[in-house]
Design an enzyme around this catalytic site. Structure first.
Site, PDB file in Angstrom:
ATOM      1  N   LYS A 200       0.798  -1.172  -0.035  1.00  0.00           N
ATOM      2  CA  LYS A 200      -0.018  -0.072  -0.175  1.00  0.00           C
ATOM      3  C   LYS A 200       0.966   1.384   0.052  1.00  0.00           C
ATOM      4  CE  LYS A 200      -1.804   2.513   3.336  1.00  0.00           C
ATOM      5  NZ  LYS A 200      -2.003   4.135   2.526  1.00  0.00           N
ATOM      6  N   GLY A 252       7.573   4.568   7.872  1.00  0.00           N
ATOM      7  CA  GLY A 252       6.697   5.442   8.036  1.00  0.00           C
ATOM      8  C   GLY A 252       6.851   6.129   9.646  1.00  0.00           C
ATOM      9  N   SER A 253       5.938   6.898  10.069  1.00  0.00           N
ATOM     10  CA  SER A 253       6.168   7.773  11.241  1.00  0.00           C
ATOM     11  C   SER A 253       6.328   6.791  12.670  1.00  0.00           C
ATOM     12  CB  SER A 253       4.908   8.531  11.532  1.00  0.00           C
ATOM     13  OG  SER A 253       3.686   7.697  11.747  1.00  0.00           O
ATOM     14  N   THR A 254       6.846   7.246  13.546  1.00  0.00           N
ATOM     15  CA  THR A 254       6.933   6.273  14.670  1.00  0.00           C
ATOM     16  C   THR A 254       5.691   6.046  15.445  1.00  0.00           C
ATOM     17  OG1 THR A 254       9.375   7.182  15.155  1.00  0.00           O
ATOM     18  CG2 THR A 254       8.066   6.521  16.936  1.00  0.00           C
ATOM     19  N   GLY A 257       4.068   3.427  13.744  1.00  0.00           N
ATOM     20  CA  GLY A 257       5.119   2.013  13.867  1.00  0.00           C
ATOM     21  C   GLY A 257       4.693   1.495  15.399  1.00  0.00           C
ATOM     22  N   GLU A 274      10.737   0.953   9.841  1.00  0.00           N
ATOM     23  CA  GLU A 274      11.645   1.903   9.541  1.00  0.00           C
ATOM     24  C   GLU A 274      11.084   3.127   9.823  1.00  0.00           C
ATOM     25  OE1 GLU A 274      14.726   1.720   8.368  1.00  0.00           O
ATOM     26  OE2 GLU A 274      14.746  -0.337   7.468  1.00  0.00           O
ATOM     27  N   CYS A 308      13.530  11.082   6.008  1.00  0.00           N
ATOM     28  CA  CYS A 308      13.792  10.503   7.330  1.00  0.00           C
ATOM     29  C   CYS A 308      15.172  10.639   7.934  1.00  0.00           C
ATOM     30  CB  CYS A 308      13.413   8.955   7.387  1.00  0.00           C
ATOM     31  SG  CYS A 308      14.085   8.104   6.471  1.00  0.00           S
ATOM     32  N   GLU A 405      10.936  15.403  15.317  1.00  0.00           N
ATOM     33  CA  GLU A 405      10.989  15.292  13.906  1.00  0.00           C
ATOM     34  C   GLU A 405      10.088  16.378  13.225  1.00  0.00           C
ATOM     35  OE1 GLU A 405       9.637  12.154  11.480  1.00  0.00           O
ATOM     36  OE2 GLU A 405      11.355  11.872  10.612  1.00  0.00           O
TER      37      GLU A 405
HETATM   38  P1  NAP Z   1       2.615   7.813   8.391  1.00  0.00           P
HETATM   39  O1  NAP Z   1       1.723   8.876   8.561  1.00  0.00           O
HETATM   40  O2  NAP Z   1       3.003   6.807   9.451  1.00  0.00           O
HETATM   41  O3  NAP Z   1       2.284   6.924   6.993  1.00  0.00           O
HETATM   42  C1  NAP Z   1       3.143   5.760   6.311  1.00  0.00           C
HETATM   43  C2  NAP Z   1       2.104   4.825   5.687  1.00  0.00           C
HETATM   44  O4  NAP Z   1       1.541   4.126   6.882  1.00  0.00           O
HETATM   45  C3  NAP Z   1       1.285   5.366   4.789  1.00  0.00           C
HETATM   46  O5  NAP Z   1       1.010   4.626   3.791  1.00  0.00           O
HETATM   47  C4  NAP Z   1      -0.101   5.636   5.777  1.00  0.00           C
HETATM   48  O6  NAP Z   1      -1.221   5.774   4.950  1.00  0.00           O
HETATM   49  C5  NAP Z   1       0.209   4.447   6.369  1.00  0.00           C
HETATM   50  N1  NAP Z   1      -0.758   4.118   7.726  1.00  0.00           N
HETATM   51  C6  NAP Z   1      -1.295   5.431   8.604  1.00  0.00           C
HETATM   52  N2  NAP Z   1      -1.708   4.970   9.344  1.00  0.00           N
HETATM   53  C7  NAP Z   1      -1.715   3.560   9.561  1.00  0.00           C
HETATM   54  C8  NAP Z   1      -2.363   2.601  10.567  1.00  0.00           C
HETATM   55  N3  NAP Z   1      -2.997   2.722  11.433  1.00  0.00           N
HETATM   56  N4  NAP Z   1      -1.737   1.292  10.322  1.00  0.00           N
HETATM   57  C9  NAP Z   1      -1.247   0.881   8.889  1.00  0.00           C
HETATM   58  N5  NAP Z   1      -0.627   1.834   8.216  1.00  0.00           N
HETATM   59  C10 NAP Z   1      -1.036   3.039   8.534  1.00  0.00           C
HETATM   60  O7  NAP Z   1       4.039   8.499   7.690  1.00  0.00           O
HETATM   61  P2  NAP Z   1       4.189   9.501   6.539  1.00  0.00           P
HETATM   62  O8  NAP Z   1       3.818  10.861   7.265  1.00  0.00           O
HETATM   63  O9  NAP Z   1       3.400   8.972   5.428  1.00  0.00           O
HETATM   64  O10 NAP Z   1       5.752   9.632   6.325  1.00  0.00           O
HETATM   65  C11 NAP Z   1       6.686  10.420   7.132  1.00  0.00           C
HETATM   66  C12 NAP Z   1       7.041   9.500   8.260  1.00  0.00           C
HETATM   67  O11 NAP Z   1       8.032   8.530   7.854  1.00  0.00           O
HETATM   68  C13 NAP Z   1       8.153  10.345   8.909  1.00  0.00           C
HETATM   69  O12 NAP Z   1       8.194  10.136  10.252  1.00  0.00           O
HETATM   70  C14 NAP Z   1       9.619   9.736   8.471  1.00  0.00           C
HETATM   71  O13 NAP Z   1      10.777   9.852   9.261  1.00  0.00           O
HETATM   72  C15 NAP Z   1       8.830   8.348   8.247  1.00  0.00           C
HETATM   73  N6  NAP Z   1      10.178   7.669   7.331  1.00  0.00           N
HETATM   74  C16 NAP Z   1      11.013   6.703   7.495  1.00  0.00           C
HETATM   75  C17 NAP Z   1      11.851   6.319   6.996  1.00  0.00           C
HETATM   76  C18 NAP Z   1      12.883   5.212   7.196  1.00  0.00           C
HETATM   77  O14 NAP Z   1      13.464   4.637   6.234  1.00  0.00           O
HETATM   78  N7  NAP Z   1      13.244   5.159   8.729  1.00  0.00           N
HETATM   79  C19 NAP Z   1      11.686   6.672   5.344  1.00  0.00           C
HETATM   80  C20 NAP Z   1      10.908   7.357   5.008  1.00  0.00           C
HETATM   81  C21 NAP Z   1       9.930   7.904   5.990  1.00  0.00           C
HETATM   82  P3  NAP Z   1      -1.763   7.173   4.485  1.00  0.00           P
HETATM   83  O15 NAP Z   1      -0.578   7.879   3.835  1.00  0.00           O
HETATM   84  O16 NAP Z   1      -2.720   6.974   3.519  1.00  0.00           O
HETATM   85  O17 NAP Z   1      -1.975   7.835   5.871  1.00  0.00           O
END
Ligand code: NAP
Ligand code: MG
Length: 499
Positions: A200, A252-254, A257, A274, A308, A405
């Site tokens: 997804k 994605g976000s902590t 996670g 991650e 990230c 962050e």
């Molecule tokens: P996010 O809100 O955590 O979303 C990541 C993914 O998870 C999206 O596809 C999101 O869908 C989905 N999602 C949201 N709620 C969920 C749930 N309850 N259960 C399962 N999946 C769910 O993060 P983001 O705002 O898109 O991305 C930014 C974050 O990602 C930052 O904190 C960044 O540091 C981190 N990141 C980390 C890395 C790494 O390698 N460590 C790399 C890139 C980014 P929707 O988009 O439709 O809400």
């Protein structure tokens, strides 16, 4: 060309230069084809979402609608997981590894062939500068497929004296900052190790993953081996909670996670997470200052800070702090912010209105905390989501802009005197994804990198990636590694062979 010449009190002459103005050099939208509507890619076919719901995906640089994308509900997730299970049992796990490899090589080559189109769509849908998507995202995505295709039939050499066994169906959930690259990071090692996939993409950036689905169709991958379903957080949650998923790979976000960790506790689902980061970039007084400044700019401003591992905390040794801050201010003044499709643009649009609001919230917090803010004076387009490159000085270690962050082009600058002090400060963070060290001395690099708690540490460079090197975090930045040999492990059971 000098703009102003002013004489200072001590008789030194200060020249202020105009930024070079480039003629517009826009990439052409016509080289990309985007359908008005996208369905779900399940079992090798495009299927309508059972709830018949679609949502818009927009260009964050213009706020114009690009397409509409299907929203997968629990029933659609079940359909995708069932397709992945069937193809795992009947086709993929039985296929000789060298045959699996051929499919992955084919995907890699088609990604290369369509590189220009993919880069354009990535930029239109996500807002990042075309220079980034063209020169980094798309080639690195192709490289990941090439790299893992190479491992598919060599797992016995990767893990000697062990029989390797795939896990089954992997549920993969990715964020919006590197949409195609994250899809490649996730899909390539899963396929190479014999697993099937339900992936997804993020809600705001689904289009390149859907293009990848078209590529997968073109590569004739057996139906159901890769299923790509779009939707919001609830779709991701349905993947995580599906009982027939064997492994979750999440970037994605902590916060999300942690939700995932709680959801899979007590099940035998494996996971790699991650998550977020707050990287410390450290400049010692003996560093090549101009290169370090360029590295800092590359580390936080390019890609709008949507990285990230962005170097969002800068620690400068006190003796060179004035010089570094002056050079940084000069440099951000020359960064070109604007149309992401222009090949000269350094900083494109912020990915969404919501993310822009988060960044603005943190800028206000920084000011309220008493730090001094400096922003480039560039003009911003009237429509779309934009943020000027921003830096804060006089930041205290406990300030929120140094701890949390922000995920935008905002740099917090702190100073230090000794190695011990900066190690203490750099490690004083809930995160531990990446870090950078700038110094002339190799011994200092080894000393620092040994003592810093971060998964990746760059020395005299920043944000360099290669499919062969593992990537992942410490502490709240997650666990598990992606990339390299390490990136195969989370998709395998290893069974020691008796001698
Ligand atoms: P996010 O809100 O955590 O979303 C990541 C993914 O998870 C999206 O596809 C999101 O869908 C989905 N999602 C949201 N709620 C969920 C749930 N309850 N259960 C399962 N999946 C769910 O993060 P983001 O705002 O898109 O991305 C930014 C974050 O990602 C930052 O904190 C960044 O540091 C981190 N990141 C980390 C890395 C790494 O390698 N460590 C790399 C890139 C980014 P929707 O988009 O439709 O809400
Ligand atoms: Mg979009």
């Amino acid at each position: 060309m000098p703009k102003t010449i002013s004489k200072k009190k001590n008789n030194t002459i200060k020249l202020k230069f105009d930024t070079w103005q480039y003629a517009p050099a826009p990439e052409s939208k016509s080289a990309a084809s985007i359908k008005p509507q996208y369905d779900l890619f399940i079992n090798g076919e495009w299927v309508k979402p059972s709830g018949n719901k679609y949502f818009d995906t927009i260009n964050p640089a213009t706020e114009e609608k690009l397409s509409e994308v299907a929203e997968a509900n629990v029933a659609d997730v079940d359909k995708a997981v069932s397709a992945a299970r069937r193809s795992y049992e009947k086709v993929w796990k039985k296929m000789p590894a060298k045959e699996r490899a051929k499919y992955i090589f084919r995907i890699a080559r088609i990604v290369q062939e369509k590189a220009r189109e993919l880069a354009i769509i990535e930029t239109l849908d996500g807002g990042k500068a075309i220079r980034e998507s063209r020169d980094f995202d798309v080639p690195t995505a192709a490289n990941h497929f090439f790299y893992y295709a190479g491992w598919a039939d060599k797992l016995e050499y990767a893990f000697p004296n062990c029989a390797t066994e795939p896990l089954g169906v992997a549920g993969q959930i990715i964020p919006w900052n590197f949409p195609l690259l994250m899809a490649a990071w996730k899909i390539a090692p899963a396929l190479a190790t014999g697993n099937t996939v339900v992936l997804k993409p993020a809600e705001t950036t689904s289009l390149t993953a859907l293009k990848l689905a078209e590529i997968i169709q073109e590569a004739d991958l057996p139906p159901g081996v890769v299923n790509i379903i779009t939707g919001a957080g609830s779709t991701g949650a349905a993947i995580v909670n599906h009982p027939d998923i064997n492994k979750i790979a999440f970037t994605g976000s902590t916060d999300v996670g942690k939700i995932i960790q709680r959801a899979i506790a007590g099940t035998n689902k494996k996971a790699t997470l991650e998550l977020g980061g707050k990287a410390a970039n450290i400049i010692f007084e003996d560093a090549p200052i101009d290169q370090a400044v360029e590295g800092v700019v590359n580390g936080i401003y390019f890609n709008q800070g949507h990285v990230c591992c962005a170097g969002s905390r800068l620690y400068v040794q006190e003796s060179v702090a004035k010089e570094v801050i002056r050079k940084l201010k000069d440099r951000i003044e020359s960064l070109i912010v604007g149309d992401p499709m222009d090949k000269n643009t350094d900083i494109g649009a912020i990915n969404s209105r919501q993310q822009l609001e988060t960044i603005h919230k943190y800028i206000k917090i920084g000011e309220a905390e008493g730090s001094e803010m400096y922003q480039s004076s560039c003009s911003l387009p009237a429509k779309g989501f934009w943020c000027r490159p921003t830096l804060f000085t006089n930041v205290a270690q406990s300030n929120r802009i140094a701890q949390e962050e922000i995920f935008g082009p905002v740099l917090a600058i702190l100073t230090f005197r000794t190695d011990d002090e900066v190690i203490e400060k750099a490690n004083n963070s809930p995160y531990g994804l990446s870090a950078g060290v700038w110094t002339d001395k190799g011994s200092k690099i080894f000393n620092m990198t040994k003592r810093m708690r971060a998964g990746v540490i760059w020395a005299n460079t920043f944000n360099k990636f290669d499919p062969s090197s593992p990537f992942g975090g410490y502490k709240e930045s997650g666990y598990g590694r992606e990339g390299g040999l390490h990136g195969l492990l989370p998709y395998l059971n290893l069974n020691p062979l008796s001698p």
